[in-house]
Design a protein around this motif. Structure first.
Motif, mmCIF file in Angstrom:
data_model
loop_
_atom_site.group_PDB
_atom_site.id
_atom_site.type_symbol
_atom_site.label_atom_id
_atom_site.label_comp_id
_atom_site.label_asym_id
_atom_site.label_seq_id
_atom_site.Cartn_x
_atom_site.Cartn_y
_atom_site.Cartn_z
ATOM 1 N N ILE A 95 52.399 77.152 37.581
ATOM 2 C CA ILE A 95 52.677 76.088 37.882
ATOM 3 C C ILE A 95 52.031 74.500 37.662
ATOM 4 O O ILE A 95 51.972 73.354 38.360
ATOM 5 C CB ILE A 95 51.870 76.797 39.811
ATOM 6 C CG1 ILE A 95 52.502 75.413 40.411
ATOM 7 C CG2 ILE A 95 50.080 76.542 40.037
ATOM 8 C CD1 ILE A 95 54.271 75.343 40.539
ATOM 9 N N LEU A 96 50.209 75.020 37.185
ATOM 10 C CA LEU A 96 49.518 74.077 36.736
ATOM 11 C C LEU A 96 50.348 73.268 35.582
ATOM 12 O O LEU A 96 50.226 71.847 35.873
ATOM 13 C CB LEU A 96 48.051 74.515 36.197
ATOM 14 C CG LEU A 96 47.288 75.034 37.348
ATOM 15 C CD1 LEU A 96 46.219 74.973 36.753
ATOM 16 C CD2 LEU A 96 47.056 73.778 38.928
ATOM 17 N N ALA A 123 51.219 75.855 22.705
ATOM 18 C CA ALA A 123 49.906 76.423 22.935
ATOM 19 C C ALA A 123 50.386 78.128 24.085
ATOM 20 O O ALA A 123 49.746 79.078 23.834
ATOM 21 C CB ALA A 123 49.796 75.428 24.354
ATOM 22 N N HIS A 124 51.117 78.317 24.372
ATOM 23 C CA HIS A 124 51.471 79.593 25.047
ATOM 24 C C HIS A 124 51.810 80.172 24.531
ATOM 25 O O HIS A 124 51.091 81.480 24.009
ATOM 26 C CB HIS A 124 52.643 78.918 26.305
ATOM 27 C CG HIS A 124 52.471 80.662 26.884
ATOM 28 N ND1 HIS A 124 51.660 80.956 27.235
ATOM 29 C CD2 HIS A 124 53.663 81.134 26.802
ATOM 30 C CE1 HIS A 124 52.016 82.641 27.909
ATOM 31 N NE2 HIS A 124 52.916 82.583 27.759
ATOM 32 N N GLY A 132 46.795 78.503 32.607
ATOM 33 C CA GLY A 132 46.331 78.384 34.089
ATOM 34 C C GLY A 132 44.984 78.271 33.834
ATOM 35 O O GLY A 132 44.529 77.415 35.305
ATOM 36 N N ASP A 133 44.421 77.870 33.009
ATOM 37 C CA ASP A 133 43.163 77.115 32.463
ATOM 38 C C ASP A 133 43.378 75.641 32.906
ATOM 39 O O ASP A 133 43.542 74.944 31.629
ATOM 40 C CB ASP A 133 42.586 77.885 31.694
ATOM 41 C CG ASP A 133 41.276 77.081 31.501
ATOM 42 O OD1 ASP A 133 40.351 77.538 32.324
ATOM 43 O OD2 ASP A 133 40.895 75.956 31.039
ATOM 44 N N ARG A 134 42.716 74.940 34.010
ATOM 45 C CA ARG A 134 42.587 73.529 33.709
ATOM 46 C C ARG A 134 41.977 72.580 32.687
ATOM 47 O O ARG A 134 42.406 72.077 32.358
ATOM 48 C CB ARG A 134 41.569 73.043 35.037
ATOM 49 C CG ARG A 134 42.550 73.107 36.207
ATOM 50 C CD ARG A 134 41.425 73.168 37.186
ATOM 51 N NE ARG A 134 42.936 72.798 39.075
ATOM 52 C CZ ARG A 134 43.211 73.839 40.150
ATOM 53 N NH1 ARG A 134 42.724 75.073 39.059
ATOM 54 N NH2 ARG A 134 43.713 74.066 40.621
ATOM 55 N N THR A 135 40.606 73.734 32.461
ATOM 56 C CA THR A 135 39.823 72.746 30.573
ATOM 57 C C THR A 135 40.829 72.707 29.638
ATOM 58 O O THR A 135 41.190 71.946 28.922
ATOM 59 C CB THR A 135 38.423 73.358 30.880
ATOM 60 O OG1 THR A 135 37.986 73.398 31.532
ATOM 61 C CG2 THR A 135 37.933 72.934 29.019
ATOM 62 N N TYR A 154 44.027 64.429 38.199
ATOM 63 C CA TYR A 154 44.913 65.035 38.017
ATOM 64 C C TYR A 154 44.532 66.763 38.882
ATOM 65 O O TYR A 154 45.651 66.893 40.096
ATOM 66 C CB TYR A 154 46.021 64.355 37.480
ATOM 67 C CG TYR A 154 47.538 65.129 38.050
ATOM 68 C CD1 TYR A 154 48.632 63.890 38.598
ATOM 69 C CD2 TYR A 154 48.332 65.766 37.663
ATOM 70 C CE1 TYR A 154 49.694 64.223 38.873
ATOM 71 C CE2 TYR A 154 49.167 66.116 38.435
ATOM 72 C CZ TYR A 154 50.339 64.954 38.610
ATOM 73 O OH TYR A 154 51.697 65.646 38.820
ATOM 74 N N LEU A 155 44.948 67.612 38.056
ATOM 75 C CA LEU A 155 44.969 68.698 37.702
ATOM 76 C C LEU A 155 43.809 69.139 38.432
ATOM 77 O O LEU A 155 43.286 70.333 39.534
ATOM 78 C CB LEU A 155 44.199 69.595 36.263
ATOM 79 C CG LEU A 155 46.049 69.410 35.558
ATOM 80 C CD1 LEU A 155 45.253 70.123 34.355
ATOM 81 C CD2 LEU A 155 46.797 69.695 36.937
#
Length: 234
Positions: A95-96, A123-124, A132-135, A154-155
């Motif tokens: 979702i992020l 990346a995935h 799922g990591d914001r950084t 934003y995140l």
């Protein structure tokens, strides 16, 4: 011509479908008049926010056939110039990433959104990044040309969350239950990672229908290889 592509960052066929469509679009005479936008879809909406190895999750859910699923996708991906490293891939909620894609579209434009979509998929599936990591997501966003500080802010809050949820609901209302799904002019849908030749024919057909203002047959192509509810064609 507007083309909306419903897809998930964690959908392996979505990357192949993206690349095949881009190949078709490059050969389409009217490519400069095509507006391409990515819309959110989640194959596993209840996926955890904490990442775990993709291989382990897939094996637990689908058993021995999961190995064949990954192997086939990886082989077909190579034919499109894509590298899948399923040993490194992480299973996590997307979702992020979808929120970032919304930011890219609304504040930077469709071209930037396209760059970000490609960066997130790589990346995935190639780099084993926890999307799922914001950084980590901020770094992916920056690599695609988004402002690092804006992406981080934003995140950090809930900007875009309601809008993305509304788009996910809209996908359900449209009856989209597998990805990738390509919606042309809000009327005609093509499901799956069709080959480039099929996509090119669809582009030609839709362009003709728009010009002649006649209704087109629906769907304009048979369903192709896709993912639905966490399951991918093999």
């Amino acid at each position: 011509m507007k083309v909306e592509i419903y897809s998930d960052i964690a959908c392996p066929w979505c990357w192949i479908g993206k690349r095949r469509f881009e190949t078709a679009l490059e050969a389409f005479p009217g490519k400069d008049a095509v507006e391409l936008v990515y819309r959110p879809y989640q194959l596993v909406p209840d996926a955890p926010e904490t990442a775990s190895p993709h291989r382990a999750w897939l094996a637990e859910r689908y058993g021995p056939q999961s190995v064949a699923m990954d192997a086939r996708v990886a082989e077909l991906g190579l034919a499109e110039g894509l590298t899948y490293d399923f040993d490194a891939a992480q299973h996590v909620n997307t979702i992020l990433g979808h929120r970032l894609l919304h930011l890219a579209e609304t504040e930077y434009g469709a071209e930037a959104q396209g760059r970000l979509k490609e960066a997130l998929l790589k990346a995935h599936f190639t780099d084993g990044v926890d999307v799922g990591d914001r950084t980590a997501l901020v770094e992916v966003a920056a690599s695609a040309g988004l402002d690092r500080e804006r992406a981080a802010a934003y995140l950090a809050g809930d900007e875009g969350a309601a809008e993305v949820e509304a788009q996910l609901a809209e996908a359900r209302e449209l009856g989209i239950n597998a990805v990738p799904t390509f919606v042309f002019e809000g009327k005609w849908a093509v499901q799956g990672a069709q080959d480039a030749e099929t996509f090119r024919k669809v582009l030609d057909q839709v362009a003709t229908e728009i010009g002649e203002r006649r209704p087109a047959p629906q769907p304009v192509a048979p369903a192709g290889e896709s993912c639905a509810d966490g399951t991918c064609a093999i």
